[in-house]
Design a protein around this motif. Structure first.
Motif, PDB file in Angstrom:
ATOM      1  N   UNK A 108       0.749  -1.256   0.000  1.00 38.84           N
ATOM      2  CA  UNK A 108       0.000   0.000   0.000  1.00 38.84           C
ATOM      3  C   UNK A 108       0.782   1.312   0.000  1.00 38.84           C
ATOM      4  N   UNK A 109       1.677   1.565   0.937  1.00 39.57           N
ATOM      5  CA  UNK A 109       2.175   2.925   1.143  1.00 39.57           C
ATOM      6  C   UNK A 109       3.394   3.254   0.291  1.00 39.57           C
ATOM      7  N   UNK A 110       3.380   4.469  -0.301  1.00 39.64           N
ATOM      8  CA  UNK A 110       4.512   4.976  -1.075  1.00 39.64           C
ATOM      9  C   UNK A 110       4.814   6.401  -0.654  1.00 39.64           C
ATOM     10  N   UNK A 111       6.099   6.762  -0.719  1.00 40.38           N
ATOM     11  CA  UNK A 111       6.526   8.142  -0.595  1.00 40.38           C
ATOM     12  C   UNK A 111       6.542   8.701  -2.009  1.00 40.38           C
ATOM     13  N   UNK A 112       5.890   9.830  -2.217  1.00 35.59           N
ATOM     14  CA  UNK A 112       5.793  10.404  -3.556  1.00 35.59           C
ATOM     15  C   UNK A 112       6.342  11.828  -3.552  1.00 35.59           C
ATOM     16  N   UNK A 113       6.960  12.206  -4.683  1.00 37.72           N
ATOM     17  CA  UNK A 113       7.399  13.577  -4.889  1.00 37.72           C
ATOM     18  C   UNK A 113       6.799  14.053  -6.202  1.00 37.72           C
ATOM     19  N   UNK A 114       6.073  15.164  -6.128  1.00 32.05           N
ATOM     20  CA  UNK A 114       5.401  15.736  -7.287  1.00 32.05           C
ATOM     21  C   UNK A 114       6.039  17.096  -7.590  1.00 32.05           C
ATOM     22  N   UNK A 115       6.331  17.335  -8.872  1.00 30.95           N
ATOM     23  CA  UNK A 115       6.830  18.637  -9.314  1.00 30.95           C
ATOM     24  C   UNK A 115       5.660  19.421  -9.897  1.00 30.95           C
ATOM     25  N   UNK A 116       5.484  20.669  -9.446  1.00 30.68           N
ATOM     26  CA  UNK A 116       4.447  21.561  -9.945  1.00 30.68           C
ATOM     27  C   UNK A 116       5.150  22.809 -10.482  1.00 30.68           C
ATOM     28  N   UNK A 117       4.804  23.222 -11.680  1.00 29.42           N
ATOM     29  CA  UNK A 117       5.411  24.413 -12.265  1.00 29.42           C
ATOM     30  C   UNK A 117       4.582  25.630 -11.871  1.00 29.42           C
ATOM     31  N   UNK A 118       5.247  26.608 -11.244  1.00 30.02           N
ATOM     32  CA  UNK A 118       4.628  27.900 -10.942  1.00 30.02           C
ATOM     33  C   UNK A 118       5.038  28.836 -12.075  1.00 30.02           C
ATOM     34  N   UNK A 119       4.206  28.873 -13.097  1.00 28.58           N
ATOM     35  CA  UNK A 119       4.536  29.605 -14.322  1.00 28.58           C
ATOM     36  C   UNK A 119       4.709  31.105 -14.074  1.00 28.58           C
ATOM     37  N   UNK A 120       3.835  31.711 -13.281  1.00 25.32           N
ATOM     38  CA  UNK A 120       3.884  33.160 -13.076  1.00 25.32           C
ATOM     39  C   UNK A 120       5.130  33.608 -12.303  1.00 25.32           C
ATOM     40  N   UNK A 121       5.717  32.732 -11.506  1.00 25.38           N
ATOM     41  CA  UNK A 121       6.912  33.076 -10.741  1.00 25.38           C
ATOM     42  C   UNK A 121       8.172  32.407 -11.283  1.00 25.38           C
ATOM     43  N   UNK A 122       8.014  31.632 -12.362  1.00 26.84           N
ATOM     44  CA  UNK A 122       9.118  30.898 -12.988  1.00 26.84           C
ATOM     45  C   UNK A 122       9.871  30.059 -11.955  1.00 26.84           C
ATOM     46  N   UNK A 123       9.100  29.216 -11.262  1.00 25.16           N
ATOM     47  CA  UNK A 123       9.671  28.383 -10.197  1.00 25.16           C
ATOM     48  C   UNK A 123       9.168  26.954 -10.322  1.00 25.16           C
ATOM     49  N   UNK A 124       9.951  26.046  -9.782  1.00 22.38           N
ATOM     50  CA  UNK A 124       9.582  24.634  -9.692  1.00 22.38           C
ATOM     51  C   UNK A 124       9.256  24.350  -8.230  1.00 22.38           C
ATOM     52  N   UNK A 125       8.049  23.866  -7.972  1.00 17.26           N
ATOM     53  CA  UNK A 125       7.595  23.568  -6.621  1.00 17.26           C
ATOM     54  C   UNK A 125       7.577  22.046  -6.479  1.00 17.26           C
ATOM     55  N   UNK A 126       8.154  21.546  -5.402  1.00 15.26           N
ATOM     56  CA  UNK A 126       8.196  20.106  -5.157  1.00 15.26           C
ATOM     57  C   UNK A 126       7.427  19.807  -3.882  1.00 15.26           C
ATOM     58  N   UNK A 138      -2.426  12.921   5.248  1.00 18.89           N
ATOM     59  CA  UNK A 138      -2.369  14.356   5.008  1.00 18.89           C
ATOM     60  C   UNK A 138      -0.989  14.950   5.290  1.00 18.89           C
ATOM     61  N   UNK A 139      -0.055  14.181   5.818  1.00 22.11           N
ATOM     62  CA  UNK A 139       1.266  14.713   6.128  1.00 22.11           C
ATOM     63  C   UNK A 139       2.020  14.981   4.833  1.00 22.11           C
ATOM     64  N   UNK A 140       2.550  16.190   4.725  1.00 22.93           N
ATOM     65  CA  UNK A 140       3.225  16.574   3.497  1.00 22.93           C
ATOM     66  C   UNK A 140       4.267  17.634   3.804  1.00 22.93           C
ATOM     67  N   UNK A 141       5.099  17.932   2.822  1.00 19.81           N
ATOM     68  CA  UNK A 141       6.116  18.959   2.944  1.00 19.81           C
ATOM     69  C   UNK A 141       6.350  19.530   1.554  1.00 19.81           C
ATOM     70  N   UNK A 142       6.763  20.797   1.493  1.00 20.28           N
ATOM     71  CA  UNK A 142       6.883  21.474   0.213  1.00 20.28           C
ATOM     72  C   UNK A 142       8.157  22.320   0.180  1.00 20.28           C
ATOM     73  N   UNK A 143       8.708  22.495  -1.020  1.00 18.06           N
ATOM     74  CA  UNK A 143       9.871  23.336  -1.244  1.00 18.06           C
ATOM     75  C   UNK A 143       9.786  23.868  -2.667  1.00 18.06           C
ATOM     76  N   UNK A 144      10.589  24.870  -2.978  1.00 18.62           N
ATOM     77  CA  UNK A 144      10.565  25.439  -4.326  1.00 18.62           C
ATOM     78  C   UNK A 144      11.975  25.820  -4.762  1.00 18.62           C
ATOM     79  N   UNK A 145      12.189  25.758  -6.074  1.00 15.14           N
ATOM     80  CA  UNK A 145      13.446  26.179  -6.686  1.00 15.14           C
ATOM     81  C   UNK A 145      13.101  27.279  -7.688  1.00 15.14           C
ATOM     82  N   UNK A 146      13.647  28.475  -7.450  1.00 14.48           N
ATOM     83  CA  UNK A 146      13.428  29.579  -8.382  1.00 14.48           C
ATOM     84  C   UNK A 146      14.334  29.399  -9.588  1.00 14.48           C
ATOM     85  N   UNK A 147      13.781  29.624 -10.766  1.00 11.61           N
ATOM     86  CA  UNK A 147      14.551  29.560 -12.009  1.00 11.61           C
ATOM     87  C   UNK A 147      14.701  30.994 -12.502  1.00 11.61           C
TER      88      UNK A 147
END
Length: 156
Positions: A108-126, A138-147
């Motif tokens: 059943x359980x997996x650790x997943x990482x999703x990349x979301x593109x923030x087009x208006x800020x030109x950033x990659x959100x993970x 519901x436990x989650x964590x988020x980070x972003x890389x500015x391009x």
């Protein structure tokens, strides 16, 4: 002959899959039999974006069940993604895409990482989270890389 073809197909399937590089760990609880409980730190390179690495810390269950691969690790992880070199996009990115996943329990359980593109800020959100087939988490964590704005993120 069929077994040989299956082995080649399996190798090709996993050749392109992203994998974690374990950087280190710390023990959190002593176990008399089997490995200790740990917090493991792993690095994942984004398979479609050269120059971006995600660092994940997560709990790893020890003891006999952990040693046999039968333990269910906690659905908690922290993430920090950073630019570690020049950013280069191998191909256009979808607005949202799962880029890594790793099994945390035999069922059943997996650790997943999703990349979301923030087009208006030109950033990659993970986003990292854990799911269960039955329950979810519901436990989650988020980070972003500015391009740099001089390098627009190519989108599909």
């Amino acid at each position: 002959m069929k077994l040989h073809k299956l082995a080649i197909a399996g190798a090709c399937l996993f050749a392109g899959a992203a994998h974690a590089e374990t950087l280190g760990s710390v023990d959190t609880a002593f176990k008399l039999i089997g490995p200790d409980h740990k917090i493991v730190v792993e690095a994942y390179d984004d398979p479609k974006v050269d120059g971006v690495t995600c660092y994940i810390s997560r709990a790893k269950t020890g003891g006999v069940s952990g040693a046999l691969g039968l333990a269910e690790d906690k659905a908690e992880a922290a993430i920090a993604c950073r630019q570690v070199g020049p950013i280069n996009f191998k191909k256009p990115l979808p607005m949202q895409e799962e880029v890594f996943n790793e099994r945390l329990s035999i069922l059943f359980k997996k650790l997943r990482i999703v990349r979301i593109v923030d087009k208006s800020r030109n950033a990659l959100v993970y986003l990292t989270y854990s799911d269960k087939l039955v329950d979810g988490s519901p436990k989650n964590n988020i980070t972003a890389v500015a391009v740099d704005r001089s390098q627009p993120i190519p989108l599909k």
